[in-house]
Scaffold this active site. Sequence first.
Site, PDB file in Angstrom:
ATOM      1  N   GLU A  60       0.809  -1.223   0.000  1.00 44.90           N
ATOM      2  CA  GLU A  60       0.000   0.000   0.000  1.00 44.90           C
ATOM      3  C   GLU A  60       0.841   1.271   0.000  1.00 44.90           C
ATOM      4  OE1 GLU A  60      -2.600  -3.275   1.298  1.00 44.90           O
ATOM      5  OE2 GLU A  60      -0.592  -2.601   1.929  1.00 44.90           O
ATOM      6  N   HIS A 129      -9.155  -5.613  11.228  1.00 44.78           N
ATOM      7  CA  HIS A 129      -9.861  -5.389   9.967  1.00 44.78           C
ATOM      8  C   HIS A 129     -11.188  -4.663  10.191  1.00 44.78           C
ATOM      9  CE1 HIS A 129      -6.994  -8.400   8.710  1.00 44.78           C
ATOM     10  NE2 HIS A 129      -7.369  -8.283   7.456  1.00 44.78           N
TER      11      HIS A 129
END
Length: 326
Positions: A60, A129
């Site tokens: 990322e 998450h």
Amino acid sequence: MRVIQFREALREAMSEEMRRDPNIFLMGEEVAEYNGAYKVSQGMLDEFGPDRVIDTPIAELGFAGLGVGAAMNGLRPIIEFMTFNFSLVAIDQIINSAAKMLAMSGGAYSVPIVFRGPTGNAGQLGATHSSNFENWFANTPGLKVVVPSNPYDAKGLMKASIRDNDPVIFMESELMYSDKGEVPEGEYLLPIGVADIKRKGKDVTIVSFGKMMKVALEAAEELAKEGIEAEVIDLRTVRPIDYKAVVDSVKKTNRCVVVEEANPLAAISSEIAYHLQRNAFDYLDAPVIRVNSMDVPLSYAPTYIEATIPNVKRTLDAVNQVMYRK
């Protein structure tokens, strides 16, 4: 009017903009060959090819930085994070590069980029998450932060975000991708920074955004059965916030409950509560009450998830408190 899924509304928005402007491209993990982790980009590789729909490694920081550099040089990237939990790996590029570049360069470089993907919990995915970072990004000058709650808003706000010359954080929800709603056939854009009154009322204002709008609207339905007319405001964007819409509503209802999935400390709901006491104090007949997730990491266990995040019962309890019914 036709009815389509949330994911389809996002896909339409991106595809329409990419047909309009060849400088726009989509990049992220699994966006191309796999048609997107949540099938938002399904079919886009076939239409636009591998130069404009680009699969990336699980890196990322790298592809976010690549996107920022591309935006500084005249392109208009859409960067997909498989979840905004993973954006933390790239946060230096978002906060220290994208958000600050226009100011640091004295206006020489704008960064027209959209960072998009799901935010918040999506069931039993564990604490790492399941975080909500809307307030984190909204606390950063130079960014705009959009959190739509339905397919119609998602398409109009996505198109506006892609055309914006500032970096935009566009936060969705895994639990909403299959939601269906009415979306017009023709082109339309929704302005960033303008809230929407999803339900009119006179007795109490309920403010929310994103998937928590489902909780707010369901609570309003339950209240209506008891003769209480709740006005429900969807912020739609949390930077900038449409303070005027909230203040105007509270001047009419004199009470306010804010429903937000994030943890309570320094949340968007905190900002709304402060702004109301600063600008609508004389109109308030009760303190503003916030309904947030509990101040703990989200557990994997479904019973703990249910106890942790905002729900209709907690929202109804908050409304009863501001109306002195309990």
